[in-house]
Design a protein around this motif. Structure first.
Motif, short mmCIF file in Angstrom:
data_model
loop_
_atom_site.label_atom_id
_atom_site.label_comp_id
_atom_site.label_asym_id
_atom_site.label_seq_id
_atom_site.Cartn_x
_atom_site.Cartn_y
_atom_site.Cartn_z
N ALA A 194 13.78 -3.85 3.14
CA ALA A 194 13.36 -2.83 2.18
C ALA A 194 14.13 -2.94 0.87
O ALA A 194 13.55 -2.80 -0.21
CB ALA A 194 13.53 -1.44 2.78
N MET A 195 15.42 -3.24 0.94
CA MET A 195 16.21 -3.39 -0.28
C MET A 195 15.78 -4.64 -1.05
O MET A 195 15.92 -4.68 -2.27
CB MET A 195 17.70 -3.44 0.04
CG MET A 195 18.30 -2.08 0.38
SD MET A 195 18.15 -0.84 -0.91
CE MET A 195 19.40 -1.40 -2.04
N ALA A 196 15.26 -5.63 -0.36
CA ALA A 196 14.78 -6.84 -1.04
C ALA A 196 13.62 -6.52 -1.98
O ALA A 196 13.49 -7.14 -3.04
CB ALA A 196 14.36 -7.89 -0.02
N VAL A 197 12.82 -5.54 -1.63
CA VAL A 197 11.73 -5.11 -2.50
C VAL A 197 12.30 -4.54 -3.80
O VAL A 197 11.83 -4.87 -4.90
CB VAL A 197 10.83 -4.07 -1.80
CG1 VAL A 197 9.79 -3.50 -2.75
CG2 VAL A 197 10.16 -4.69 -0.58
N THR A 251 0.80 -1.21 0.00
CA THR A 251 0.00 0.00 0.00
C THR A 251 0.84 1.26 0.00
O THR A 251 0.39 2.28 -0.50
CB THR A 251 -0.94 0.02 1.21
OG1 THR A 251 -0.16 -0.05 2.41
CG2 THR A 251 -1.94 -1.12 1.15
N GLU A 252 2.03 1.24 0.56
CA GLU A 252 2.88 2.43 0.59
C GLU A 252 4.18 2.15 -0.13
O GLU A 252 4.73 1.05 -0.04
CB GLU A 252 3.18 2.83 2.05
CG GLU A 252 1.99 3.43 2.74
CD GLU A 252 2.40 4.20 3.97
OE1 GLU A 252 3.53 4.71 4.01
OE2 GLU A 252 1.60 4.25 4.89
N PRO A 253 4.68 3.16 -0.85
CA PRO A 253 5.94 2.93 -1.57
C PRO A 253 7.11 2.76 -0.60
O PRO A 253 7.15 3.39 0.46
CB PRO A 253 6.10 4.18 -2.42
CG PRO A 253 5.26 5.21 -1.77
CD PRO A 253 4.15 4.49 -1.06
N VAL A 254 8.04 1.92 -0.98
CA VAL A 254 9.25 1.72 -0.20
C VAL A 254 10.16 2.92 -0.45
O VAL A 254 10.23 3.40 -1.58
CB VAL A 254 9.95 0.41 -0.64
CG1 VAL A 254 11.25 0.21 0.10
CG2 VAL A 254 9.03 -0.76 -0.40
N PRO A 255 10.83 3.42 0.56
CA PRO A 255 11.76 4.53 0.33
C PRO A 255 12.81 4.15 -0.72
O PRO A 255 13.11 2.97 -0.92
CB PRO A 255 12.41 4.73 1.70
CG PRO A 255 11.45 4.15 2.67
CD PRO A 255 10.78 3.02 1.95
N THR A 256 13.37 5.15 -1.36
CA THR A 256 14.37 4.90 -2.39
C THR A 256 15.61 4.28 -1.75
O THR A 256 15.87 4.47 -0.55
CB THR A 256 14.77 6.20 -3.11
OG1 THR A 256 15.43 7.05 -2.17
CG2 THR A 256 13.57 6.89 -3.71
N PRO A 257 16.41 3.57 -2.54
CA PRO A 257 17.66 3.02 -1.99
C PRO A 257 18.54 4.09 -1.36
O PRO A 257 19.16 3.86 -0.32
CB PRO A 257 18.33 2.38 -3.20
CG PRO A 257 17.18 1.96 -4.06
CD PRO A 257 16.17 3.07 -3.90
N GLN A 258 18.59 5.28 -1.98
CA GLN A 258 19.41 6.37 -1.43
C GLN A 258 18.93 6.75 -0.04
O GLN A 258 19.74 6.94 0.87
CB GLN A 258 19.34 7.58 -2.37
CG GLN A 258 20.39 8.61 -2.11
CD GLN A 258 21.78 8.13 -2.49
OE1 GLN A 258 21.95 7.18 -3.23
NE2 GLN A 258 22.78 8.78 -1.94
N GLN A 259 17.61 6.86 0.16
CA GLN A 259 17.07 7.18 1.48
C GLN A 259 17.40 6.06 2.47
O GLN A 259 17.78 6.33 3.62
CB GLN A 259 15.56 7.35 1.41
CG GLN A 259 15.11 8.60 0.70
CD GLN A 259 13.61 8.60 0.47
OE1 GLN A 259 13.04 7.59 0.05
NE2 GLN A 259 12.97 9.72 0.73
#
Length: 173
Positions: A37-40, A11-19
């Protein structure tokens, strides 16, 4: 030390890899939350590679069109300027394509990898005006089979360290 709970549901976007890298370095998230989160992001990349493997002709055509787009803008404004613009867009929090731009500053990653001229989601430049202290760029991004891509004007300005940042943005239309 406060930690930020990284949401990895649909439902919510995962933060960017940079974040995520910044949050990990500052201690806002744990290494486990970072990996989750990086697995996504890794899953998205693998799915894109699998799609390319299933239909190599379409993938090759898309790559050629992306190369053409990158070459066109780099020839007109220089590769360094295009990478600077991509890096400034990467730091924009509510800019969905930022998730694909996290390594735009790395010269060993081909410039064409950051453009998506065909299929969905799209990421391409439509117009760009460059001056020494400011850049304006019209970006077309996003879209699905049922929704048209969004066009946004980004007004970038250099800070005191001569780095570009998004001063303002506005949706066209």
């Amino acid at each position: 030390m406060t930690t930020t709970n990284v949401n990895v549901n649909a439902t919510e976007p995962v933060p960017t890899p940079q974040q995520l890298f910044r949050w990990l370095d500052s201690g806002r998230i744990s290494p486990e939350e970072f990996r989750k989160a990086m697995a996504v992001h890794a899953k998205e990349i693998i799915e894109e590679m699998e799609q390319g493997h299933k239909n190599p002709l379409v993938a090759k055509f898309n790559e050629l069109m992306n190369r053409r787009e990158a070459w066109r803008w780099a020839r007109k404004h220089g590769e360094a300027t295009i990478r600077e613009v991509l890096c400034a867009l990467m730091d924009e929090e509510r800019f969905t394509p930022a998730r694909w731009l996290w390594n735009a500053a790395h010269p060993h990653v081909s410039l064409h990898c950051f453009f998506r001229t065909r299929g969905t989601p799209v990421l391409k430049f439509l117009e760009m005006k460059v001056s020494p202290q400011a850049i304006t760029v019209l970006v077309e991004h996003g879209g699905t089979e049922t929704m048209a891509p969004v066009r946004e004007h980004f007004h970038l300005r250099r800070n005191r360290r001569t780095q570009l940042f998004v001063e303002r943005r506005q949706v066209e239309g």
